[in-house]
Scaffold this active site. Sequence first.
Site, PDB file in Angstrom:
ATOM      1  N   ASP A 340       2.471  -5.913  -6.133  1.00  0.00           N
ATOM      2  CA  ASP A 340       2.721  -4.886  -7.131  1.00  0.00           C
ATOM      3  C   ASP A 340       1.390  -4.189  -7.434  1.00  0.00           C
ATOM      4  OD1 ASP A 340       4.030  -3.325  -9.055  1.00  0.00           O
ATOM      5  OD2 ASP A 340       5.308  -4.997  -9.653  1.00  0.00           O
ATOM      6  N   TRP A 341       1.444  -3.159  -8.233  1.00  0.00           N
ATOM      7  CA  TRP A 341       0.315  -2.239  -8.352  1.00  0.00           C
ATOM      8  C   TRP A 341      -0.775  -2.770  -9.293  1.00  0.00           C
ATOM      9  CZ3 TRP A 341       3.053  -1.103  -4.700  1.00  0.00           C
ATOM     10  CH2 TRP A 341       3.088   0.124  -4.044  1.00  0.00           C
TER      11      TRP A 341
END
Length: 624
Positions: A340-341
């Site tokens: 994820d970011w």
Amino acid sequence: MSIKYILCGLPVFILLAFAQISTTEADYTDLNKNGRMDPYEDATRPTEERVTDLLGQMNLEEKAGMLFINGTGVSLSGDPTSKEGITGPAAMMPSALEHLTERRMNHFNIWSVPADPAVFAAWYNRVQTAARETRLGIPVTIASDPRNHFSENIFSMEATGFTQFCETLGFAALGEADFMKQAAEVIRGEYVAVGIREALHPQVDLATEPRWPRINGAFGEDAELTARLVVAYLQGMQGDSLSAKSVACMTKHFPGGGPQKNGLDPHFEFQEGQIYPGDNFDYHLIPFRAAIEAGTAAMMPYYGVPTDQTEENVAMAYNKAIITTLLREEMGYDGVVCTDWGLVSDTRMGPVVWPARAWGVEDLSEVDRVQRIIEAGCDQFGGENRPELVVQLVEEGKLSEERIDESVRRLLRVKFALGLFDDPFVDEAAIAGVFADTASLRLGQLSQQASMTLLKNEDGALPLAEGSLKVYVENMDSAVVAGYATVVATPEEADFAIIRLNTPWVPVETDNPFAKGFHHGDLDFKGAEKERILELERTVPTIVSLYLDRPAVIPEIAGAASALLCNYGASDRSVCEVVFGRVAPRGKLPFELPSSMEAVEAQLTDVPHDSENALYGYGEGLTY
């Protein structure tokens, strides 16, 4: 002398060989500019052979660049070097061309886009043209979060120019796999038309903790329903296998992000970990097993810490027991795993620093975080642009280039399977036809309408008689409603009131402006707002149209309503189409509606269907 006369006297096997050369080599693109057709440039060769050939020509910097994907925006002019009209975080990011030329990156997550899809397509073609001019001509992969939902929630990109379906909760309410696949095919067609070839979705987390802010992007609380719908979703987006007509899907968030303690989301440091008081960890894996079986191209682990489920309480992408032991070895997944970011670098938002989501390993340096994530079994870093850290690790002997090759190989397989090396460009002339397709627009509207869930219909209040009634409206466009009934100014003048409400939420007290937009907190109406709604219901028979992005707690409001009609992202026109009987609602609740906040707090975070004395149960829904 004409070539046809020269060829006439040659043996058949030579003629065949010449024909092969003339058709194959004439059509190929010399991506590495060496004057001959390399195996990776030859569309007739097996994918694995092409990958191996290209991998052998890549230098370490090019390999490192491929391991990163970060956000960018599309300018109003379609110029990849311009930031004209780009808003939000993308306005502060380097352009795609900067990342491409300076960092050797060729995966980009598109955020801000113009209203005209034709501008998007023109921008995309220019980016691919620039990519072809790089040393090896490796094409760009454009990715996006969901863009096709009618949403008031922070997690769906604005559906600028794209067909607007209900949110995925609406598809869960319908529970119809064929409808889901048909909608996914529309989304795929629109994505491919503008150059989006990777979907940062579907989201298959289970809504077992009602307060979690990301429920609107999932398929509800039931694992079997979610598994059935994710298979249909992937079939519609990817097809039976990846091809030049596919959008590669990144299923998220492994191993299920729903059971967050107190519903606090692990985007932020105030999160308290994922907990499993019902010993129900494996239940959350069911949709991911279905996605793997259906061939999902990629998988994204969540930020959360699987508290006391592995030897270390560290976030999923840092956790080798989650990524390698569970996902890769036990579940047999060999596709791309992208974090994820923002797991490595802090983000400055004005005076506020948003810390990297390195939960459990906050004390590690950025370079050590990169090493830990790769060693856990991940292939790609979402929301990061730090390939120099990978280069540093290899040059210092802390990571082998062979390990980097494993991840690059997985990423190249997807690019080749999507046909990007052979023809990465889109047909700009076809854009208008794709986005003006009336069948797609009707399907989007039907999804908003048919998915609505009618939970109460006292004395057959719905459907209302079109044209003959006076109605008072709140939170609706009076001009739209006027096409169905006479709109009056006060409740006292009306035969019925129609009011639109959103599930309540309470911003977390934080300096982080992004966190303030997350729909955290209690699910019930309180104080003066609650009393105002109840007073209206006492004054005039009231139709309550309630947007459910989380399970609302509304016992008194539901009790006093003449009708309760829930939606999962719908326009005012779609609400009217159902209220006035042009379309019948057929949705069923994809999660329970609890009877009180005390009941919410007593639920087991990881267990579905366990709200005591639920106001409305999972699967309830009326029609007419």
